[in-house]
Scaffold this motif. Structure first.
Motif, PDB file in Angstrom:
ATOM      1  N   GLN A  18       0.827  -1.207   0.000  1.00  0.00           N
ATOM      2  CA  GLN A  18       0.000   0.000   0.000  1.00  0.00           C
ATOM      3  C   GLN A  18       0.861   1.256   0.000  1.00  0.00           C
ATOM      4  OE1 GLN A  18      -2.646  -0.724   3.383  1.00  0.00           O
ATOM      5  NE2 GLN A  18      -4.365  -0.887   1.979  1.00  0.00           N
ATOM      6  N   THR A  22       0.958   4.144  -2.816  1.00  0.00           N
ATOM      7  CA  THR A  22       0.745   5.553  -2.481  1.00  0.00           C
ATOM      8  C   THR A  22       1.891   6.418  -2.995  1.00  0.00           C
ATOM      9  OG1 THR A  22      -0.551   4.998  -0.512  1.00  0.00           O
ATOM     10  CG2 THR A  22       0.448   7.188  -0.586  1.00  0.00           C
ATOM     11  N   GLN A  26       1.391   9.312  -5.855  1.00  0.00           N
ATOM     12  CA  GLN A  26       1.710  10.697  -5.495  1.00  0.00           C
ATOM     13  C   GLN A  26       2.787  11.267  -6.409  1.00  0.00           C
ATOM     14  OE1 GLN A  26       2.697  10.510  -1.309  1.00  0.00           O
ATOM     15  NE2 GLN A  26       0.571  10.783  -0.663  1.00  0.00           N
TER      16      GLN A  26
END
Length: 262
Positions: A18, A22, A26
């Motif tokens: 995860q 992320t 981003q």
């Protein structure tokens, strides 16, 4: 990955992947949003900056998944983990990644052609980019899993582990059954489920039925909850997507065109 109990391994792997997802999303969002203009000549600038980041994330996902599966298999058999050292599939969709990562720009141009303000068009492009990147990362996970498990004669199949950040009703339904190890795990755009290798035959996980019932009402609507007392898998189907492979869907849903290729 560290030595731990199977439950802790699943949690550690889930949390690590995860974080990887992320960081990737981003980074890509910042690169795309920071271009300043989104003309045709900006595509190559974006690809030059973004594709090495995508490639690194794919490599990390393959390495993490290989190590995770090796540890779980070893734990079940009482052996020492032996990762295979597999590499990430170079083109998760079977087409050049350069083509896939042009699509956010196509989205921007399509929005502008419909009269949308530039800010809204760019936002739509960023949403498309996030969907593409997340789906490709999940494809690396599913292909790595299939390749690793297919090489191990001790593994008879696998179960879906819906411990990601976006567990939906379809993923929960799918997690109540087991799969042959040579079958690619069905996904959907945004899916981030993991897997648990099986070294012996097991039946479906019926303990998840309460969670499934709640998720169906949340994601699909109360009408679908009328299926209570029946097999929810009756309205869950697996469709073959031209690029993504097997995809989870509600019976009656179909892919209609290029915009479905998230």
């Amino acid at each position: 990955m560290s030595e731990a109990t199977p439950t802790a391994l699943v949690t550690e792997y889930t949390n690590t992947t995860q974080r990887l997802r992320t960081i990737l999303l981003q980074g890509l969002a910042e690169t795309f949003g920071g271009l300043g203009s989104w003309h045709a000549h900006d595509v190559d600038v974006f690809l030059e900056q973004a594709l090495p980041v995508v490639s690194a994330a794919h490599g990390a996902m393959a390495t993490l998944t290989d190590a995770y599966l090796a540890q779980l298999i070893a734990d079940q058999l009482g052996l020492v983990p032996a990762p295979l050292g597999v590499e990430a599939i170079p083109a998760p969709r079977g087409i050049p990644v350069e083509e896939t990562y042009r699509r956010p720009f196509v989205q921007v141009w399509a929005e502008l052609a419909q009269g949308r303000p530039l800010s809204e068009a760019v936002q739509a492009g960023q949403v498309r980019l996030a969907s593409i990147a997340a789906t490709d990362l999940q494809l690396v996970r599913t292909h790595t899993t299939r390749d690793v498990l297919a090489e191990d004669e001790r593994v008879v199949g696998y179960a879906r582990v819906p411990k990601g950040g976006e567990t939906c009703a379809l993923c929960l339904i799918a997690s109540t059954q087991t799969y042959r190890k040579k079958d690619l795990m069905p996904i959907h755009p945004g899916c981030d489920c993991g897997v648990r290798p099986l070294t012996e035959e097991t039946g479906p996980d019926e303990d998840l039925l309460d969670a499934v019932h709640e998720a169906i009402g949340r994601d699909l609507g109360p009408d679908f909850q009328d299926y209570a007392g029946t097999d929810y898998r009756n309205f869950m189907v697996v469709q073959e997507h031209g690029e993504l492979g097997p995809v989870l869907a509600v019976r009656g849903e179909h892919f209609t065109g290029p915009t479905d290729l998230s």
